[in-house]
Every structure is written in C-alpha cells, then in structure tokens.
Design an enzyme around this catalytic site. Sequence first.
Site, short mmCIF file in Angstrom:
data_model
loop_
_atom_site.label_atom_id
_atom_site.label_comp_id
_atom_site.label_asym_id
_atom_site.label_seq_id
_atom_site.Cartn_x
_atom_site.Cartn_y
_atom_site.Cartn_z
N LYS A 243 0.83 -1.20 0.00
CA LYS A 243 0.00 0.00 0.00
C LYS A 243 0.87 1.26 0.00
CE LYS A 243 -3.59 2.39 2.69
NZ LYS A 243 -4.42 2.34 3.93
N VAL A 244 1.84 1.30 0.90
CA VAL A 244 2.74 2.45 0.99
C VAL A 244 3.57 2.57 -0.28
CG1 VAL A 244 4.74 3.39 2.21
CG2 VAL A 244 2.82 2.45 3.51
N GLY A 245 4.05 1.45 -0.78
CA GLY A 245 4.88 1.46 -1.98
C GLY A 245 4.14 1.94 -3.21
N GLU A 262 10.81 -2.30 -2.30
CA GLU A 262 10.86 -3.62 -1.67
C GLU A 262 9.63 -3.74 -0.78
OE1 GLU A 262 12.82 -5.71 -2.69
OE2 GLU A 262 14.60 -4.68 -3.44
N CYS A 296 10.17 -9.70 5.25
CA CYS A 296 9.47 -9.73 3.95
C CYS A 296 9.69 -11.07 3.26
CB CYS A 296 9.90 -8.56 3.06
SG CYS A 296 11.50 -7.89 3.40
#
Length: 510
Positions: A243-245, A262, A296
């Site tokens: 979402k942030v990316g 990433e 991740c």
Amino acid sequence: MEFLQKLGIKEINFGASTGSKWIETKDQGELKIYSPTDGKYIASVFQSSESDYNKVITIAEDAFKIWRKIPAPKRGEIVRQIGVKLREYKPYLGKLVSYEMGKSLQEGLGEVQEMIDICDFAVGQSRQLYGFTMASERANHRMYDQYHPLGIVGTISAFNFPVAVFSWNAMIAAVCGDVNLWKPSSKVPLSAIATQNIIAQVITDNNLPEGIFSLIIGKGATVGEKLLNDKRIPLISLTGSTKVGRYAGEIISKRFGKAILELGGNNAIIITPNADLKLALPAIVFGAVGTCGQRCTTTRRLIIHESIYEKVKATIIKAYQGLKIGDPLNEKNHVGPLIDKTAVEMFVNALNEVKKEGGKILFGGEILSGIGYESGCYVNPAIVEAENHYKIVQEETFAPILYLVKYSGEVTNAIYLHNGVVQGLSSSIFTNNLREAELFLSAEGSDCGIANVNIGTSGAEIGGAFGGEKETGGGRESGSDAWKTYMRRQTNTINYGTELPLAQGIKFDI
C-alpha cells in the site's frame, strides 16, 4: 544499559543529522520508544521539522559536488573504515536492534554482520564500476558506455530490519559517488541514531564534509512527503507495505524519479515427494517464525504433496511444540515478540478470518501473558490448514502464521498454486529430483525475484541482488549488478577520424 551508552544513545535524542552534527529541533513532537521485549521505556527522540529537512538536503547537495569527484577506490576506503567500526560496535548495535525491534539476539547480531558484509562487498565494487565498449558501424569511431554518480539517494527503511537495509543502499551508493539521506521507521529510531553515531566517527576521522551520510527522523505527513516529492532526490529506495509502496511509487514516477520498491511478500516453499525432509524442516521453521514472522521473506505458505502431507504436518507441529518463546536477548529462545500491540491485533484478526473462510488452526495462535510476556507483544506462532484461494491467504500478514496447502499430481500443480498470489518476492522448492528443481527455476517456474532449491525463503546473502516482482514492487538492492541502479548511464561515441559519417548510412551534404 551499557550498550546504549556505548552507542551514544542518550535519554533524549534528536532526529536530524547531517553526518557528525545534529540539529536540535524540539517542537515537532517527541517519540517515546518502548521495547516490545519487556515493555520498558528506552529513550525518546525529537522529530525533525520541514526546516530541518531543507537544511539536511542543502548540505547533502553540496557534499555530493565534492564526493562525486573523489576516486571510487578512495570512496571505498571510507566504506571499509565504516565496516571496521561496525565490527567494533557489533555486540552493542546487535543488542540494541534486538531490544528495540524484538528479534532474537542472534538475528540482531546477524543483521549487523550483514552491514559489515555489504561494506566489504562495496569496497570491492569500488574498483569495478565498469562500462562496456561496443563496435561502431562507422569507421574510425569508438562507442562505449559508462556510469556516473546519480546524486542524493533517499533510503526509507522499515522496522523489521532497523539497520541492514540502510547499509544495502547507503554503502553501495557511497562507492558509486552518491550521498545518502536515511529516513528510518519511527518505530525503531534508536538503532538508526546509533548507526549514525558510528558513521560519524569515520566522517570526523577523515575530515569529510557533512552531508555524505544524513539522517532524518520525522512524520510521514511532513518530512516523508517532502522526501517523496523532492526533485533533488533522483532515486528513492523504499521498504514497506505494498500500500505504501504503491502510493510512493506514483509520486516518484510523476516527477520522473527512480524508485527501488521492496514491498510485500507471500513466500512459499514447495515440498515434493522427492524432498529431503530432514533438510527441509529447519528451513521451514526458521523461515516461518524467524523475526516472529516479520521478514518480507518469511515463509507464509507451505505447499505439500498429498502423499507426504500428513507426515510433514505432524513433523512441523512437533517442531513448533519445542519452540522457546521469550526475551530475545536470551540466546536460548527461538522467538521474540511482535513489534507492537497493533501487530498482535493483525495476527489475531488474520486467524479469525481464516477460520471464517474454512481454515483450521492446527497449532498456536494464542496471545501469551504472564511472567516474561508483560509487554503484551508475544504470541504463539500458528500453523493453519488452508486453501490457497482464501482471501486472507492471498494477503501478507506480517506475523508468524504458516498456511499448509495440499497439492496433488505433478509439481506443475504446486507451481501453479505457488504463483497464484499477487506478491513475488522469495520462493523455494525442496526436492532431490533434478527435473523438478530445474523446472522451478525455469521460465515456467517460480515468478519471484528470488527462487531457491533446498534452502528456505529467508536469509538472502548480500552477494545476490535482492528484490521481487509483481506487487513486491520491483528494483534490486545489495549485490550482483544492483550498483547500476545508483548511477546514471551514459553512452559515448568518439570520432577519431577526419570524416563525419552519419549512422544508418544517412547522407547530408552541405
């Protein structure tokens, strides 16, 4: 605590540094940092202002004009010295990473070792920033490409690796002639400040200009937005959620900046009937519970052939029953806490959702309480029987939940399930069958940026380029030829003859 003193962490700290100097702003709010390990208060950090940000960027711009002219091997020498300092402070920084973030002490020390390793890698890379010569179609012409420093590199790191991801970017960028501005997660700012203090010693010892390694700790709505929108920063490397990316990527691309993203991972291990289960078991368990499921590259799905499903299930449950959960500074423990109570809520909610969809919790899933678990951030890692198409299985839950998925028939069916998610970071297959292994690594196999055979999904070495495909974002950090991302590429043609032939045989007589 002794390790805090050794690292220069004070009771009150500041959030903006140009290298060896700190900007003492106090009116932007104070972050009070508590350890998820025991719930105890560690220290506080005053957040940076937009004015601080502008000062840091201006100084970084000036530093770049100097730093890019220093020969790359000499830049490598500075990075070598940083590696030496990190060796000296490894016991203390590793402990702080563990205490502030909650990962086991071994993982905290391992993270600092990653920083040391990338420094060593970058030193070698400083003598290998090579271009290529191409054959020209025109007589008496030489054509080649070369790489130049890019400028200011912005590194936005996440809480789960408080220091290593910074070093992947900053040390490679440094030997490439770039300067680095680091915005760490506000959940783990003390580890970043400690790292800045270590680097500051090298800056001072070598009489380097301020601005080569800068730090900014501040609100996403102010400092973060300025960083994303700043045309003075040609490259931003961001580690975080999809979402942030997605949000950051849109902003960066609109200003024609470069981005290394990433983002989320929904990593799976395939276990075929030809697998060595003794080899697979520790890889599965560490991959699923290491860093309490907050990597991740954490193993989130285990795709098992139906012929060995019950055997594998029983073996994993038995292994989970032997896990020691508790204070991560105690090296006897395997699993520490989640980062905070919000992460605990996400863990519980995910388990509730998977039960609604028809999943079955085989082991774990409880919030732990009592002596040793006072912070409220400890959970019992969960094993869940599920199906790959469940909505919650398709998502990344940043917590220790391992979904067991059954497959039948050929390994192609397992690969189909494996690739049937939107994320594409890390992947693995356990098999002693050469055809299965090679198929998994072929164009028909794993669609992830990282694909392994007979090792787990987590624990990537710095020598290989790190990154993923699909909604994992794209771009590569760390090893291999990832250094090229931190430079601008230029094609050069030199005419050393006495005539001016045009390409493609075009005639233009005047």
